[in-house]
Write a protein that holds these residues in place. Structure first.
Motif, PDB file in Angstrom:
ATOM      1  N   THR A  20     -14.423   1.224 -41.573  1.00 51.92           N
ATOM      2  CA  THR A  20     -14.323  -0.227 -41.534  1.00 51.92           C
ATOM      3  C   THR A  20     -13.635  -0.640 -40.239  1.00 51.92           C
ATOM      4  O   THR A  20     -12.833   0.128 -39.681  1.00 51.92           O
ATOM      5  N   GLY A  21     -13.933  -1.836 -39.757  1.00 50.13           N
ATOM      6  CA  GLY A  21     -13.342  -2.292 -38.506  1.00 50.13           C
ATOM      7  C   GLY A  21     -13.215  -3.794 -38.465  1.00 50.13           C
ATOM      8  O   GLY A  21     -13.663  -4.508 -39.368  1.00 50.13           O
ATOM      9  N   ASN A  22     -12.582  -4.278 -37.405  1.00 53.42           N
ATOM     10  CA  ASN A  22     -12.363  -5.717 -37.279  1.00 53.42           C
ATOM     11  C   ASN A  22     -13.311  -6.372 -36.280  1.00 53.42           C
ATOM     12  O   ASN A  22     -13.070  -7.487 -35.838  1.00 53.42           O
ATOM     13  N   SER A  23     -14.379  -5.662 -35.913  1.00 49.06           N
ATOM     14  CA  SER A  23     -15.341  -6.235 -34.959  1.00 49.06           C
ATOM     15  C   SER A  23     -16.753  -5.829 -35.334  1.00 49.06           C
ATOM     16  O   SER A  23     -17.171  -4.685 -35.122  1.00 49.06           O
ATOM     17  N   LEU A  24     -17.498  -6.786 -35.876  1.00 45.70           N
ATOM     18  CA  LEU A  24     -18.901  -6.538 -36.181  1.00 45.70           C
ATOM     19  C   LEU A  24     -19.710  -6.335 -34.899  1.00 45.70           C
ATOM     20  O   LEU A  24     -20.628  -5.518 -34.861  1.00 45.70           O
ATOM     21  N   ARG A  25     -19.328  -7.065 -33.861  1.00 44.50           N
ATOM     22  CA  ARG A  25     -20.053  -6.938 -32.598  1.00 44.50           C
ATOM     23  C   ARG A  25     -19.956  -5.517 -32.048  1.00 44.50           C
ATOM     24  O   ARG A  25     -20.919  -4.978 -31.515  1.00 44.50           O
ATOM     25  N   HIS A  64     -19.255   0.360 -41.098  1.00 44.50           N
ATOM     26  CA  HIS A  64     -20.123   1.213 -40.279  1.00 44.50           C
ATOM     27  C   HIS A  64     -20.206   2.575 -40.961  1.00 44.50           C
ATOM     28  O   HIS A  64     -19.219   3.289 -41.060  1.00 44.50           O
ATOM     29  N   ILE A  65     -21.391   2.925 -41.440  1.00 44.78           N
ATOM     30  CA  ILE A  65     -21.592   4.133 -42.236  1.00 44.78           C
ATOM     31  C   ILE A  65     -22.550   5.061 -41.507  1.00 44.78           C
ATOM     32  O   ILE A  65     -23.543   4.618 -40.930  1.00 44.78           O
ATOM     33  N   SER A  66     -22.242   6.352 -41.532  1.00 43.20           N
ATOM     34  CA  SER A  66     -23.197   7.338 -41.020  1.00 43.20           C
ATOM     35  C   SER A  66     -23.550   8.302 -42.150  1.00 43.20           C
ATOM     36  O   SER A  66     -22.662   8.793 -42.858  1.00 43.20           O
ATOM     37  N   SER A 102     -23.052  -3.094 -41.738  1.00 40.75           N
ATOM     38  CA  SER A 102     -23.071  -4.178 -42.720  1.00 40.75           C
ATOM     39  C   SER A 102     -21.756  -4.952 -42.638  1.00 40.75           C
ATOM     40  O   SER A 102     -20.918  -4.694 -41.771  1.00 40.75           O
ATOM     41  N   VAL A 103     -21.578  -5.894 -43.562  1.00 44.10           N
ATOM     42  CA  VAL A 103     -20.407  -6.771 -43.568  1.00 44.10           C
ATOM     43  C   VAL A 103     -19.797  -6.783 -44.966  1.00 44.10           C
ATOM     44  O   VAL A 103     -20.517  -6.678 -45.974  1.00 44.10           O
ATOM     45  N   PHE A 145     -14.154   3.878 -26.518  1.00 42.70           N
ATOM     46  CA  PHE A 145     -15.055   4.348 -27.569  1.00 42.70           C
ATOM     47  C   PHE A 145     -15.117   3.317 -28.696  1.00 42.70           C
ATOM     48  O   PHE A 145     -14.118   2.655 -29.005  1.00 42.70           O
ATOM     49  N   TYR A 146     -16.259   3.245 -29.351  1.00 41.41           N
ATOM     50  CA  TYR A 146     -16.459   2.184 -30.343  1.00 41.41           C
ATOM     51  C   TYR A 146     -15.512   2.290 -31.523  1.00 41.41           C
ATOM     52  O   TYR A 146     -15.077   1.291 -32.097  1.00 41.41           O
ATOM     53  N   ASN A 147     -15.156   3.540 -31.935  1.00 37.51           N
ATOM     54  CA  ASN A 147     -14.281   3.715 -33.098  1.00 37.51           C
ATOM     55  C   ASN A 147     -12.807   3.783 -32.736  1.00 37.51           C
ATOM     56  O   ASN A 147     -11.969   4.059 -33.585  1.00 37.51           O
ATOM     57  N   LYS A 148     -12.474   3.546 -31.464  1.00 35.33           N
ATOM     58  CA  LYS A 148     -11.095   3.437 -30.992  1.00 35.33           C
ATOM     59  C   LYS A 148     -10.222   4.623 -31.402  1.00 35.33           C
ATOM     60  O   LYS A 148      -9.229   4.465 -32.122  1.00 35.33           O
ATOM     61  N   PRO A 149     -10.528   5.839 -30.939  1.00 29.52           N
ATOM     62  CA  PRO A 149      -9.688   6.996 -31.257  1.00 29.52           C
ATOM     63  C   PRO A 149      -8.444   7.041 -30.369  1.00 29.52           C
ATOM     64  O   PRO A 149      -8.209   7.990 -29.629  1.00 29.52           O
TER      65      PRO A 149
END
Length: 434
Positions: free
Chosen positions: A7-12, A67-69, A118-119, A250-254
């Protein structure tokens, strides 16, 4: 099948992570669920705006994106229709069956996988609870889908490795930032959420198997002072090459705060798996009385445990780390106990005794004028000067080696304390009067 939910705070950010993959030619958007128009007629902006519209219905929810993989075994070749059907079934079973979502098929890894964006906000503005969704809903859904579609069970695939994750191809990535970022991201996605590490050196012990390193920089660097973190590509010798990528890119902010949160969580969850590593080491030492460091490392590798040694610029060993690929746990030697540290393990393997024998033979050559160097047999009994730190097993990592020299004090090993019989007295039952 393995499902990873974030889960994250940015759908974009989640949306454009996948759209950028499409632009690069390594992904394809294959379906959209619960959109008011046919998937083929939707533009990029329409796909995103539908998700943003729902997110705006409840601004109090900061982490509104999901965001699911879904990852499949490399042996499975699934069509787009099959993948779309699996995604639809999965979303229904975890409580997102009525939410709009996008499905992307990725081709940037060795195993088949899809990403679902998704949201968490429903059309009425209420929030979908995702705490413990992995344990409470996702695991059950995964098992049911594996059975219904005849997929390889995650339990069976995990016994081999995380979907045959391969080391970064150094030749392809070292000259380009885009290729470097994509290669590192693939490794981080597989390692960060699944392995249990409690320090940066322990994390790097795993990442090193795939030619990647997390780097804070030197203590006087701006990155270190600002609690920053970068990720680098390593060559065969463990040297940092290529372009460093900031964790925040990176998109998932590691980032470092994220990694430190994992440290605290992993410290607790890895505790039950300590005994397996310690027992594997003890039995390897008991099995052969003449075992040396190299043979010990090889014995542990057969049991799915990688031994990584750390040394300073002078070549002196100052640490040892054990990576258990079966339980996905990483332990510093001293965390297992004093007898499993770098110094203790070299003592238990008799390294100092070999050093002493070499020194005595050298002294005899110096004092004896008739010594024939060609007949010297110290090489046969000499110390182990090169130990392979990186596995030659293709299922464990890449081939790297470092020169090491142990210099502890040798003491004969005794029976490991785990195998000694307890001499504690039995507690006598005490009767209590009512």
């Amino acid at each position: 099948m393995v499902a990873i939910i974030k889960t994250g705070n940015s759908l974009r950010r989640s949306f454009y992570y996948n759209e950028n993959k499409v632009t690069e030619g390594v992904a394809e958007c294959i379906s959209a669920g619960n959109y008011p128009a046919d998937f083929d007629s939707l533009s990029e902006n329409q796909r995103l705006n539908m998700l943003l519209k729902l997110a705006n219905l409840n601004e109090n929810v900061t982490r509104n994106s999901v965001h699911i993989s879904l990852n499949f075994d490399p042996s499975e070749q699934l069509s787009k229709d099959q993948l779309s059907d699996i995604a639809r079934t999965y979303m229904e079973k975890i409580g997102f069956g009525q939410q709009p979502y996008l499905v992307y098929q990725h081709q940037d890894a060795a195993h088949p996988h899809i990403h679902i964006v998704s949201v968490k906000i429903r059309p009425d503005g209420t929030r979908i609870e995702t705490q413990n969704i992995g344990r409470n809903l996702s695991e059950k859904a995964r098992k049911e889908i594996e059975l219904a579609h005849g997929l390889v069970r995650a339990e069976d695939s995990r016994q081999r490795k995380v979907y045959e994750l391969k080391p970064v191809n150094i030749q392809r990535v070292q000259y380009g930032k885009s290729q470097t970022k994509r290669a590192i991201a693939t490794v981080l996605d597989a390692i960060l959420p699944t392995y249990k590490y409690a320090s940066l050196p322990e994390l790097n012990a795993v990442l090193r198997q795939y030619n990647v390193a997390a780097d804070r920089g030197s203590e006087d660097s701006r990155t270190y002072k600002r609690n920053g973190l970068t990720y680098r590509i390593l060559d065969e010798r463990g040297n940092k090459i290529g372009v460093p990528i900031r964790a925040s890119d990176f998109y998932n902010k590691p980032t470092l705060p994220y990694i430190q949160q994992r440290f605290e969580l992993n410290e607790t969850t890895r505790q039950p798996h300590k005994a397996r590593v310690k027992n594997a080491i003890d039995f390897a030492l008991l099995k052969r009385s003449d075992i040396d460091v190299e043979k010990l490392i090889q014995a542990l590798e057969k049991d799915g445990i990688k031994t990584v040694l750390r040394q300073n610029d002078k070549g002196q060993i100052y640490g040892i780390t054990y990576v258990d690929f079966r339980t996905k746990c990483v332990f510093n030697g001293s965390d297992l106990g004093k007898q499993y540290s770098a110094k203790a393990m070299s003592e238990r393997c008799g390294y100092q005794q070999q050093q002493s024998e070499k020194h005595e033979n050298t002294q005899r050559q110096i004092t004896s004028p008739n010594t024939n160097n060609s007949g010297d047999n110290t090489q046969k009994n000499g110390p182990l000067t090169k130990v392979f730190l990186e596995s030659s097993d293709k299922n464990l990592g890449s081939d790297n080696s470092l020169d090491i020299l142990f210099q502890p004090t040798f003491s004969p090993d005794s029976t490991p304390w785990q195998l000694r019989k307890s001499r504690r007295r039995k507690q006598q039952k005490q009767s209590h009067s009512l």
